[in-house]
Write a protein that holds these residues in place. Structure first.
Motif, PDB file in Angstrom:
ATOM      1  N   GLN A 134       3.313  -6.347  -4.352  1.00 25.06           N
ATOM      2  CA  GLN A 134       2.101  -6.471  -5.557  1.00 25.06           C
ATOM      3  C   GLN A 134       2.388  -6.659  -7.027  1.00 25.06           C
ATOM      4  O   GLN A 134       2.023  -7.410  -7.762  1.00 25.06           O
ATOM      5  N   GLU A 135       3.650  -5.871  -7.463  1.00 28.02           N
ATOM      6  CA  GLU A 135       4.144  -6.035  -8.759  1.00 28.02           C
ATOM      7  C   GLU A 135       4.558  -7.469  -9.008  1.00 28.02           C
ATOM      8  O   GLU A 135       4.274  -8.092  -9.988  1.00 28.02           O
ATOM      9  N   LYS A 189      -1.457   0.405   1.062  1.00 26.63           N
ATOM     10  CA  LYS A 189      -1.499   0.053  -0.592  1.00 26.63           C
ATOM     11  C   LYS A 189      -0.481   0.760  -0.995  1.00 26.63           C
ATOM     12  O   LYS A 189       0.347   0.274  -2.020  1.00 26.63           O
ATOM     13  N   GLU A 190       0.100   1.981  -0.527  1.00 25.26           N
ATOM     14  CA  GLU A 190       1.237   2.735  -1.263  1.00 25.26           C
ATOM     15  C   GLU A 190       2.634   2.347  -0.524  1.00 25.26           C
ATOM     16  O   GLU A 190       3.467   2.943  -0.762  1.00 25.26           O
ATOM     17  N   VAL A 228       4.121  -2.370  -2.401  1.00 26.22           N
ATOM     18  CA  VAL A 228       3.878  -1.971  -3.833  1.00 26.22           C
ATOM     19  C   VAL A 228       4.840  -2.987  -4.524  1.00 26.22           C
ATOM     20  O   VAL A 228       4.570  -3.619  -5.606  1.00 26.22           O
TER      21      VAL A 228
END
Length: 108
Positions: free
Chosen positions: A82-83, A73-74, A79
């Motif tokens: 995801q954005e 996830k990180e 990331v």
């Protein structure tokens, strides 16, 4: 599990990602392949299954530990994806993280 996978002994974890997409591809197909390739190289990744009809998409990824899920996830590239997903590709989505206690299957 089917598709790209490593054989796992339960217990392990499943991340269930359900989504509704916006209209058009807008680069989604390419990014989905990039993310699948990247995830497959992450520590603890066990496999992935995905299906989509005209409205609902479901992707389930399998992981050895909650720590491995958090690391994915990180991941900086994840990331960024995801954005972009929030800005362009998804009307909505849900993420559920589950512990798989056992599994069984049938094959003809």
């Amino acid at each position: 599990m089917t598709g790209k996978e490593k054989r796992a002994q339960a217990p392990y974890y499943a991340v269930i990602f359900t989504s509704q997409r916006t209209e058009g591809d807008n680069g989604y197909g390419h990014m989905a392949q990039v993310m699948e390739d990247l995830a497959s190289k992450q520590k603890g990744f066990l496999g992935m299954e995905s299906a989509r009809d005209s409205g609902l998409g479901i992707t389930v990824s399998y992981w050895e530990s909650l720590h491995d899920i958090k690391s994915w996830k990180e991941n900086a590239a994840h990331v960024a994806a995801q954005e972009k997903g929030k800005a362009i590709w998804y009307k909505n989505y849900n993420v559920r993280i589950c512990k798989v206690e056992r599994e069984y299957s049938f094959e003809m």
